[in-house]
Every structure is written in structure tokens, then in C-alpha cells.
Design an enzyme around this catalytic site. Structure first.
Site, PDB file in Angstrom:
ATOM      1  N   HIS A  18      53.156 -46.027  56.807  1.00  0.00           N
ATOM      2  CA  HIS A  18      52.537 -44.762  56.404  1.00  0.00           C
ATOM      3  C   HIS A  18      53.405 -43.597  56.852  1.00  0.00           C
ATOM      4  O   HIS A  18      53.262 -43.101  57.975  1.00  0.00           O
ATOM      5  CB  HIS A  18      51.150 -44.652  57.032  1.00  0.00           C
ATOM      6  CG  HIS A  18      50.244 -45.792  56.696  1.00  0.00           C
ATOM      7  ND1 HIS A  18      50.369 -47.033  57.274  1.00  0.00           N
ATOM      8  CD2 HIS A  18      49.209 -45.891  55.829  1.00  0.00           C
ATOM      9  CE1 HIS A  18      49.443 -47.855  56.782  1.00  0.00           C
ATOM     10  NE2 HIS A  18      48.726 -47.196  55.901  1.00  0.00           N
ATOM     11  N   HIS A  58      51.044 -41.442  51.455  1.00  0.00           N
ATOM     12  CA  HIS A  58      50.216 -41.939  52.553  1.00  0.00           C
ATOM     13  C   HIS A  58      50.616 -43.316  53.069  1.00  0.00           C
ATOM     14  O   HIS A  58      50.988 -43.456  54.221  1.00  0.00           O
ATOM     15  CB  HIS A  58      48.739 -41.973  52.131  1.00  0.00           C
ATOM     16  CG  HIS A  58      47.859 -42.685  53.110  1.00  0.00           C
ATOM     17  ND1 HIS A  58      47.490 -42.126  54.301  1.00  0.00           N
ATOM     18  CD2 HIS A  58      47.308 -43.934  53.087  1.00  0.00           C
ATOM     19  CE1 HIS A  58      46.746 -42.990  54.981  1.00  0.00           C
ATOM     20  NE2 HIS A  58      46.618 -44.089  54.268  1.00  0.00           N
ATOM     21  N   GLU A  88      24.797 -46.404  68.574  1.00  0.00           N
ATOM     22  CA  GLU A  88      25.377 -47.660  69.072  1.00  0.00           C
ATOM     23  C   GLU A  88      26.887 -47.706  68.863  1.00  0.00           C
ATOM     24  O   GLU A  88      27.638 -48.149  69.737  1.00  0.00           O
ATOM     25  CB  GLU A  88      24.732 -48.864  68.365  1.00  0.00           C
ATOM     26  CG  GLU A  88      23.242 -49.015  68.580  1.00  0.00           C
ATOM     27  CD  GLU A  88      22.415 -48.163  67.628  1.00  0.00           C
ATOM     28  OE1 GLU A  88      22.991 -47.499  66.741  1.00  0.00           O
ATOM     29  OE2 GLU A  88      21.172 -48.149  67.777  1.00  0.00           O
ATOM     30  N   HIS A 145      14.594 -56.673  63.396  1.00  0.00           N
ATOM     31  CA  HIS A 145      14.887 -56.513  64.821  1.00  0.00           C
ATOM     32  C   HIS A 145      15.171 -57.842  65.522  1.00  0.00           C
ATOM     33  O   HIS A 145      15.369 -57.861  66.728  1.00  0.00           O
ATOM     34  CB  HIS A 145      13.708 -55.810  65.516  1.00  0.00           C
ATOM     35  CG  HIS A 145      13.660 -54.338  65.230  1.00  0.00           C
ATOM     36  ND1 HIS A 145      13.558 -53.833  63.952  1.00  0.00           N
ATOM     37  CD2 HIS A 145      13.712 -53.255  66.045  1.00  0.00           C
ATOM     38  CE1 HIS A 145      13.546 -52.506  64.009  1.00  0.00           C
ATOM     39  NE2 HIS A 145      13.644 -52.139  65.262  1.00  0.00           N
TER      40      HIS A 145
END
Lengths: 685, 685
Positions: free
Chosen positions: A27, A274, A429, A490
Site C-alpha cells: 500500500h 491505495h 466489548e 445469551h
């Protein structure tokens, strides 16, 4: 010929594009665009001594746009950062021209994305977007914490800054959003993100998908935001960095408009700059723009460039480092115990007696949830391991991971101190994992906790803990359908399998409180490996260890908990909450005269590390009657039961109901185990 | 006694808290806080006919705060939403008082979190935070697309709105941030999020972790934002909803300040009102605040409440629905072909001839990358399945998932139309998965693509596709260390294992272009199951099917690609890019007179669905010499090689180097396979 600063910037550019070209992969565009900012930061801003990339009070530089790795490699090379071997700095460069020319080749020190531990000067492994941003928040937390705990009047030991280069991809990733919101809340004035706003993504213009106002968003997070319209204006960048440093009550973002592939005649400002080599023509054209000598060989470094860095960054860094060394010497005399702690942190050592308060639990049929016993052990360890800090994603009352008396890590305005040991990650999280990695990168032992199911939200940073060999501890509770009423969304099923399948992570699912103690005793000394503790929501009987084998067997991953005389007809294997279930079945089998063995298997990973001899002693190859029981996906258990063995496990998602009803529904009953065991015992005959 | 609206609101509250109390488990506080907003939305705002929860042009209501499920269940009960059985609406209520009293019990219609397919009126499964937000963006995209494709002058068939209740947890989750940024970019004026800002999280005040300015953040995303300070002010909520609907060029957020557990004397406004039953005293106190009759039994519904909903929502919905039916009848006459398409979408049917252009590929030793052949097949399918839309997380040029000529799904201001079939998700994998679920919930076939490694960023929505039985197609390319130079952070290892371990997902890793064709032929008819395609970056030889077995065997997950006369001494099993490697080894073995068989195993999931007889015919139990080869974690392969079998797989992370160098480094060579095969053949003798 251009000025020395410009020449240096262009050297970074040419080395970067040549590295990619030589590799025929990589890149180039972002490295070319960010070279001026790189120059500004390293030459004029970073407090960094190239002679010691391990100096604990160094400023941290994070290249979250990891694909632009050549930008960093070129800079490490030109600034003469020293190498690290076996954890020690040596008198050799981290990178040579030869290394740059080996970009992306097997066993080179210049892999495709920056890899922590591979290349001295790389502070963290980046590439998966957003992770460097998350790591940087962890590093900034670590600085605040180290300063709060160890600095003393007259001894400002830990006074450093974390600077990040990030891009449009980072800004789109949720993990970076979570991390930015956290950093704003925590008022991390020691953090600066330089956002490379080049308006280009892989699919084309960012107008395809990303048209929000990033600066305004960061203001909403509570950040100080500046916008610069010219990525080549080094003076403006330096002024912005200075302003950012001056704002100490908020993190800073500098929005920097750049042109990807700057200088390439056709590809500049386009997606094709890129992710692929520019090609000879574009390189030639770019070099013309840079005023590069036409006859310069590849990887040409003009005279004066390395010296220029040595006189700027090098000199400044050496002086600051020397001052710090002196300061730390005096500190060592004044505060020997604290200095000894700092030594431990730097050298990844544990304090003596760290495990001396780990409890032993009495046999108890009612028992205790392993999340609760783990909470007790965590506190016993935390007491003697002062540099362990952590928290949960808004679930501490459930995960029992509070360090009692440890205080909250908070800025003053939120009524805490930066010396607090309990982190409040919020319902974030993914950022939690990434932040824990950043903290661990600073030598502090970090843990993050939540429900096992939500490990799905943070798989990427868990994997990066393993890739980087960081001893982050993931404490995941509510580890099975034992969750009960919250239902299938869950209840983890495949999560144990996915963690066990990931290289380099130690996953442990203890069967009772004493295995929990042994798990901690085993995990904490692993200073170069992340670990997962899978813990129950519900009570687990504390097994009578006078009757059954010692929980110390946990250290080997799997061990014979109970057996018969001679060769068993059937082996019952289980982990966690299912061990007591198979013990019940074992007792019945024994009563009925069927020769059975129980193997507690808290950790596949640890077990696989044992010798073949040991493993065969636990699971004798000539005993083919085998039953494995686990309230999780069956996937992976074939390894221990073999073709034709029985696996009592989950083949579907769970359901919402009281846990006891679910055990019956899904077949986790003594009768079902007994039945399978008898059929397997016949096979073994 | 209070007014009828207030009485209705309080009935929602009492039913909700009683449901939780009866279950002795659940989340009462948010339901109590949001009851007025729920009333406002359902009674005065939603275009929804309780008599037909499947009406395709209904407004969608998403309870992203899924833990407050009793809020939704109470409302579905009071509004008299009808039940759905076997996909048809029946003349029976979705929920009865009995169902409410069975909250969180085994096999009840009122599970702990709302579960799509379990309860008529539940539009999506929520609970894992942020996912409802992501789903809602997919639903809003679906509305725009349906309208763009099917509406005609005079026929505004698909003119509906998506309304979401979300909370602090959602606002902290990265997936919701990504989704919000996407919705802002796409100018989804048909979307309203009502953000329940109650300042309480599980650990306590949101001041612990979440102090950003959410409204300002959403303005930065390009949303229209309103803030209401009183969650009980129904008039204000209605005015805000009206204003939100009036803004058609941007999504709307209504920040609604509420008091969690409103009415509970001690617990209101505290974390303890969040996730546990209130207890008798608090319930009694709250009822007093609500002016509830002291002698009312549990689950008491005052006279007039159901009738009130019937006269508001019910009447309005029935009228709108009747009008729509008439409109659709006329549409069917005017545009029979389009109406037939709509029927297909609603009934989850495929158009005839959807597969007629799926190509067959000629044998070719050089071959083609499976990402490329898949791109070709995708286009062959897309041509005949007009309601398949999808895209990638900014990787379309690499994943080859562009529908050629399909146009970009974009608002006018970004130079596209809402009829475009190519979605640009940006670098937002997690939102991509969640959005694809929302699109699929509307009957449109959706796909999302990226590199297999980044499935880690979106595991949560992949799992939810499976839980909801949605036919989302995940196209993951760069499926092994074959990625090469990008290195370990970009090379999947455990990802196949984790997808295979997840219930309800069909994971397929085809070995060549013809298996790719068969994979699509197999997956598309699965209208109630998500699928993962794992595809190579690198070229794969197109196997000569005149010499070896037909790729049609893929439909059975594993099949004998090549074999010997009689019983083989060794079976070589592989998937994807490793199949041609084991074929090479097989040819050598055959030359050397060793009896070998090759099993192509593109899908564990499909193979496990076959009869024992079929599976034994492919992998005869009496052939114990077995070698499995896959450039991924070994985890799970023991199932097919048995104890003592050989697995040539990855036991570590990968490395950055050209792919060919990695194959040698990690032992994926014909020699290594041959060597293992010979040793296994001896075992089998």
C-alpha cells in the site's frame, strides 16, 4: 535540491513506494500522503530515544493504518531505531536497507503489516482497522495509571503521550467509535489521533459510504478537534500538535486532509494508489515531482537525511532519556519498593508471593458459581499483584470482577482517580478487548470481562492478544445454557470451540472452585499468552478432593479425576459444570460394577501441550468406550472420543427457560450420561 | 381513575412488571419507563394492522432494547395482534394472558428476549445490544428498495417507516454507531430511533462510562435530532414523532429522557430496576403511584384498555390495510409481472429459472480464483433473481461481488438511486451483517462480503442470521494463508472452525469453479438458513470432471472425487484450495500402487445432514488410514480422520510472504501429503 526537511519527507516517500514496488504488493499511497505528518511527529514532537525503543517513558506512536507499514519501516530505518533481541536492546539497527528491500518476504523484519515483536519500534500489531485506535486508548490509560501509581512529588516518571495515525477505515469501524467515546469520557489528555482524511476508500471516493462529519462527532465525544486542510504543511501540523499537547483535559483529534499517493501523476488522489504497487511510470513521475535525482538507485538515501533525524529526534530523545535515567536513579533511592515494582512491570515479572492468598475451597455439595469463586481468587491475586487492573463491559455485578477497594479508574470530574484499578468499559466489548491489549502492551496486567456469548463482539482483539502474545486475561461468565431465562441470544454454544480453535490462547473452563484457584495459579505466570476463563453463572458443587484427585491436575489441561482398578470400560470426559454430572454417572456405573474413569478436561490447550505419554495415560488408546459431555457445541470433541465415541453436547441454539428445565430439554441428565456410558462400555469390551 | 390513555400506559407497565415477577427473572425497569412512548407510537403513529402482522407495507417496530421484551409482549397482547402459524396469519391472538404469565418459561411464546419466528409481531430477534439498530437500517433500506423497484405512478405500495426503541447500551455499541453513520449517509428519512436515555447502566450511572453528547453525535452523522426531557409526556412524544416523519431527507433520532422503573418507590432511577424483579413491595408501591386498584389480580386488564387500542391502532391499521389491499389488487392488474415478483418475495419463493444461467466451467490446470468464479456465478444468479441485493465492507474490487449493471444503492445526492442493487457498506463489517439481517427480514435476499478474517468483526450478526433462520449469504474471500503478503492479521485460521461450530449456518468452501457453481445452486434454495461461502484469493485449477467425479456431489457436503478399485488403504480428505493438492498426491499414490481415495469435503454442515449410510459410503469405517488437508485450524477435522489419523493444517498463525513461500513453510506440499498418506496407508493395512 529541496530543504533537508523536505528531502527527509521525500526519502520516506520514495523508500515506501520502492518497498511496495519491490515486493510487488502493498500500500504505497497512504505512506506518501502521511510522510510530512510522520516527519513532523517524529522529528519535532515525539519524546523518543531511537537508542532505546523500550524506554518505558517514551511517547508511543501507533500506526493504526497498518497497511501503510512502509511509512513506519522507512522512518524506523531513517531515525536509526535500535534493534531488540531476546527482550534487550542491542547495538544494531532495527531495520536496514536490506530489510526494507525484503518487505513482505518470508522471515523478513518488514512484514506486510506492522507486527509487534517482529520489528523493534513497532508498538502494536495493526492492520485490522480500528484496532490501533483501541490500543492507543489502552496505552493512554496505562500512562495515566503508571503516573498515578508511581509518580511522586519531584518524580514525574511517567509523563508521555500517545500519538496515532488513523484513516477513514478506522473512523468507520465501530471499535474506534467505542474507543473514542471511552477516551472522551476518561478525559485522556495524553492522546492525539491524527486522522488522515484522504476521501478515498478501496471502492472509490468516501462519498460512496462515509459522509458524516467526523470532527463534529469527536467533539460530541468530548474531544478537542482541529482541522488542517493541507497534509503537506509541516508547520501547520506542528502548530496543531502543540495545541493538542496544550489541551490536557481532553483527547485531541487532528483532521488532516491529505492526497493519497501524493506526487504520483495519475494515481494521486485515487483508489488505485491505495493497495497496489504504483508501477514504474508512476514512481518515475512521483520522483520527478519530489525532485529526486533521476539516476538514484532504489532505496536511495540522500546525504544528510539520517543525520537530520539524528540531530532532531535523536538528540532530543537522548537528552530526555538521560534526564529520565537520572530521575529514575534518584527515584530508586527514594522509593526502592516502588522502583522494584516498576522493574517487575518492565521485565514482565511477577512479585514474590503473588499467589500466596489463593484460597482452597472445602468440599461442598451446594457449591458456588465459578464466576463467584473466580471473583474471590481474582481479589486474592489482585492484593499481591498491584499492577493488575481491569473491568467489564458494564457487567461487573454479574461477572464478579470488581477489585474490592481498588477504586474506579476515572478522571477527577467523574469522581475517581487515574490510580483506580477498576475500569468501566461501558457496553463496549470490542473496545474493551482492544484497550486491554493497549494496557498489556505497557506491561500492566489487564483483564476484561463479560458474558461468554459476547466474546463474539470482541473476537478480533482476542485474536490480536494471541498474535501479539499479550497476557490479557478474558474472564467470560455465563458460559453455557446454564444462563437460563435470557435465552438463545445469551447462551454460548460455539464460543468455546472458536476460542479453542484459535492459536495461542489458553482457554480454561474449570469444574469447581478449586479448579478455579488452579486456573488462576496456572494463567497468571503465563506472561506471554492470553487466557480465557469460562465460568458458570450457576452454582457448581465443590468436589471432594479427599475422595477424588487434586485440582492441581488442571495445570495439565486434563487429568484423571476418578478411576477404577485396571483398565476402564468407559471414560467419561467433561469440562466445567458438566464434570459433577459425569461424576454422578461414574458413581452409578461403579455401583453397577461397570469400570469407568472420569477425566476432567478444563483446557484442551493445556492438555495438548503435554507429552503423548501423559495424554495416553489419561486417555489410554486401548479404551475406545468414551463419552464427552459439555453444554456447548460438540465441535472439536471428536479429538478425545474418536469415531464412534459419544458426545453429549449442544447441536442447536439454546432456549429461554429456567436452567434446570433446559438441562432436561437438552439431555444433560445423569440418566442420559449413564445411558451413553453403558453403550460405550459395551463398545470397549 | 386515570384517563384511558394513562390507564393503557399503566396496564403495559403492570403487565410488564408482573411478567418479570412471575418469572422471577427479567428486566422490568425499561418497560415501565418506555410504556408512554410505546403507547404513543403504537396507538397514534404506527401504520400497523393487528389483524395481519405480515402485511408487507406495515410500519416496522424494533425493540432494540430486547431485554425489555415484556414491553413488547404486553403491547402485542393489548393491541390484539394475531398469531402466525406455518407462515399464515390465523384468527387467534399472538399472545394471551396465559402467555404473559409464562414469560421466560420453556416452550412459551414469551421468551426472555424477543425472538423472531417465536412470537407474531416480533419483527426481529433482539437482545445482543446494537443489533436491533443495525437491523432497522436494513429494514429501512429494504423499504426504499422495494419502493424504488415496485412503486409505480399511482401505486405507492411500499411507503412505510421503521421505528426503533434503543437505549444507552445500544448507543455505546460500535455496531449501532456504524449503522447510524450508514443511515445518515444513505439519507434514510424512513427511519426513527427513539433513544431511551435513562442515565442508568448495569454498573450504575452512565456517568461511569458514557458521558458523550449522543444527540450531537447523531447530528454529525447527518441525522435530525430532537430531545425530550419527559418520557411521560405523550403529547410531546407525538409532536416529536410527527416532526420526525416530516423530515424525509434524513433519519431521525428522538432523545427521550426517562426514569427507569418509573413509579417504583425505591428502585426508580436506579440500576436495580434494570435486570431483576422488583419484589412485592416495590410493585405494590408502583401500583399505588399508578392508581392501580389495590385488589386487582395479577395481569389485570382494566375495562376499556383493549378497546381503546382497537379504536386507535386497530381501526387506523385496518383502514390503511384495506386501502392497501385495494391498491395492490389494482396494481396486480396493471403490473402483473411485478406483482408476481412481490408475491415471491413475500412467500420466500424463487423465480422460475433463477439458476438457468449458472455456468459450467471447462477443465483448466491454471484455473481461476474461487472469488472470481463466484463473482461470475453471482452475476448469473442475480440476473434471474432481481431481488437479490448486497455488497461488501469496502472490498468489492477484491471480493468480486459487484452485480454488474445493478447500480449503486444511494440517495440521489450521492448520485445513485434506491433501486440500486450494490450496497456500499463502508469499512463497517459489523453493521453490514446486522443490516443484511434487516434486509432479509423484509424478504429480499441479501448478501454481505469481505475477507474471511473479518468475519471476526461480524460474528454476532452472523449468529443472529442463524438464530432467526434468515437466508443471508456471507461471501468471504481470501480464505486462507493463500492471502500471502498481508500476513497473519489478514490470514484466517480458526474462522472456518468457528463458522462450522455455529448451529444453523451452512458453510461451504468449494474446491474449484464447478463446485462454486454447485454451491450457489445449493445455497440459494435454502430460504431459511444463512450460508457462508469461503473463497480463495488465488487461482484454483478447474478439476477435469470427465476424469473425476461431478461437482454435483457438493450438494451432499462431501463426496468421493476419485477412488481406487476395492477398499482404499488411505483416504485423502480436503476442502477448497487443498483439494487439487490432494488430487496430485492421489495421482502419485496410484502410480506407486497405493490404493487411495480422494474425498472433496466442501461442507461439514451439508455432509452431516446426510444419512449414516451415505457418509459411510464416502468414508468407510473400516478404512482407518486417513489424511485431512486444509489451510486452516486442525480443530474439528478429527471427526473425519479419527484418533491416529493425520491432519495437515495450521497450528499457528500465518506469516507475511508470497503465498507460494507460505505453502512450503507450513507444509502444504505434495511431498508432505504423500508422506502422510503413505504412513496412513500402512496403518490401514
Amino acid at each position: 535540491m529541496s530543504t533537508l526537511p523536505q528531502l527527509t519527507i521525500n526519502t520516506i516517500r520514495t523508500l515506501s513506494m520502492e518497498g511496495v514496488e519491490r515486493a510487488n504488493s502493498g500500500h504505497p499511497g497512504t505512506a506518501m500522503a502521511l510522510a510530512p505528518a510522520m516527519y513532523a511527529v517524529w522529528q519535532h514532537d515525539l519524546k523518543y530515544d531511537p537508542a532505546d525503543p523500550c524506554w518505558p517513558a517514551r511517547d508511543r506512536f501507533v500506526l493504526s493504518v497498518g497497511h501503510a507499514s512502509m511509512l513506519l519501516y522507512s522512518t524506523l530505518f531513517l531515525t536509526g531505531v535500535k534493534d531488540i533481541q531476546d527482550g534487550k536492546v542491542v547495538d544494531a539497527p532495527s531495520l536496514t536497507v536490506e530489510d526494507l528491500s525484503q518487505f513482505r518476504q518470508l522471515n523478513s523484519k518488514t512484514p506486510g503489516h506492522p507486527e509487534y515483536r517482529f520489528t523493534a519500534g513497532v508498538e502494536t500489531t495493526t492492520g485490522p482497522l480500528g484496532q490501533g485506535c483501541g490500543n492507543s486508548v489502552g496505552m493512554a490509560i496505562a500512562q495515566k495509571w503508571m503516573s498515578a501509581r508511581y509518580d511522586r512529588p519531584g518524580f514525574k516518571l511517567f509523563d508521555y503521550h500517545v500519538t496515532v495515525f488513523c484513516g477513514d477505515g478506522d473512523m468507520m469501524e465501530g471499535v474506534a467509535s467505542e474507543a473514542a467515546s471511552t477516551a472522551g469520557h476518561l478525559a485522556l489528555g495524553n492522546l492525539t489521533w491524527i486522522y488522515d482524511s484522504n476521501q478515498i476508500s478501496i471502492e472509490g471516493s468516501t462519498d460512496l459510504a462515509f459522509t458524516e462529519n467526523v470532527g463534529k462527532r469527536f467533539e460530541a465525544y468530548g474531544w478537542h478537534v482541529q482541522t488542517l486542510t493541507d497534509g503537506n504543511d509541516v508547520e501547520a501540523i506542528l502548530a496543531a500538535l502543540k495545541a493538542a499537547r496544550a489541551v490536557t483535559d481532553r483527547p485531541s483529534m487532528i483532521v488532516l486532509k491529505t492526497v493519497i499517493g501524493y506526487g504520483a501523476p495519475k494515481k494521486a488522489g485515487t483508489a488505485s494508489a491505495h493497495g497496489e504497487p504504483l508501477g514504474a511510470d508512476e514512481i518515475k513521475g512521483a520522483k520527478a515531482v519530489y525532485g529526486w535525482p533521476e539516476d538514484a538507485p532504489d532505496f536511495y538515501v540522500p546525504d544528510g537525511v539520517k543525520e537530520h533525524f539524528a540531530e532532531g529526534l535523536g538528540k532530543r530523545g537522548a537528552e530526555a532519556h538521560a534526564e529520565w535515567r537520572e530521575l529514575f536513579s534518584a527515584y530508586r533511592e527514594a522509593h526502592p519498593e516502588l522502583a522494584a515494582e516498576i522493574d517487575c512491570i518492565i521485565e514482565h515479572r511477577l512479585p514474590e508471593g503473588w499467589d500466596k492468598d489463593i484460597p482452597t475451597f472445602e468440599a461442598d455439595a451446594k457449591g458456588v458459581a465459578s464466576r463467584a469463586s473466580s471473583g474471590q481468587v481474582l481479589n486474592a491475586v489482585a492484593k499481591n499483584l498491584p499492577w493488575m487492573i481491569g473491568g467489564s463491559a458494564d457487567l461487573t455485578p454479574s461477572t464478579k470482577t470488581d477489585i474490592k477497594g481498588g477504586g474506579s479508574f476515572q478522571p477527577e470530574k467523574w469522581n475517581g482517580t487515574y490510580g483506580g484499578r477498576n475500569l468501566h468499559f461501558g457496553v463496549r466489548e470490542h473496545a474493551m478487548g482492544s484497550i486491554c491489549n493497549g494496557i498489556a502492551l505497557s506491561g500492566i496486567r489487564s483483564y476484561g470481562s463479560g458474558f461468554l456469548i459476547f466474546s463474539d463482539y470482541m473476537k478480533a482483539p482476542i485474536r490480536l492478544s494471541a498474535i501479539m502474545e499479550l497476557p490479557v486475561l478474558y474472564i467470560f461468565t455465563h458460559d453455557s445454557i446454564g444462563v437460563g431465562e435470557d435465552g438463545p441470544t445469551h447462551q454460548p454454544i460455539e464460543q468455546l470451540a472458536q476460542l479453542r480453535a484459535t492459536p495461542g490462547i489458553m482457554t480454561i473452563r474449570p469444574s469447581d472452585a478449586n479448579e478455579v484457584s488452579e486456573a488462576w495459579r496456572t494463567l497468571i505466570p503465563m506472561t506471554h499468552k492470553p487466557a480465557v476463563l469460562a465460568l458458570s453463572r450457576q452454582n457448581l458443587p465443590t468436589i471432594d478432593r479427599t475422595k477424588y484427585a487434586s485440582a492441581a491436575g488442571l495445570a495439565k489441561g486434563g487429568y484423571v479425576l476418578a478411576s477404577c482398578d485396571g483398565k476402564p470400560d468407559v471414560i467419561l470426559i467433561a469440562s466445567g459444570s458438566e464434570v459433577s454430572l459425569v461424576v454422578t454417572a461414574y458413581e452409578k456405573l461403579t455401583e453397577e460394577g461397570i469400570k469407568a474413569r472420569v477425566v476432567s478436561m478444563p483446557s484442551f490447550d493445556l492438555f495438548e501441550e503435554q507429552s503423548q505419554e501423559y495424554r495416553d495415560s489419561v486417555l489410554p488408546p486401548d479404551v475406545i468406550g468414551r463419552v464427552a459431555v459439555e453444554q456447548a457445541a460438540a465441535f472439536g470433541w471428536d479429538r478425545y472420543v474418536g469415531i464412534g465415541g459419544a458426545i453429549i453436547a449442544m447441536n442447536t441454539f439454546g432456549a429461554s427457560a429456567p436452567a434446570s428445565a433446559l438441562l432436561t430439554k437438552f439431555g444433560f441428565t445423569p440418566e442420559a450420561v449413564l445411558d451413553a456410558a453403558k453403550r460405550q462400555a459395551l463398545r470397549g469390551k
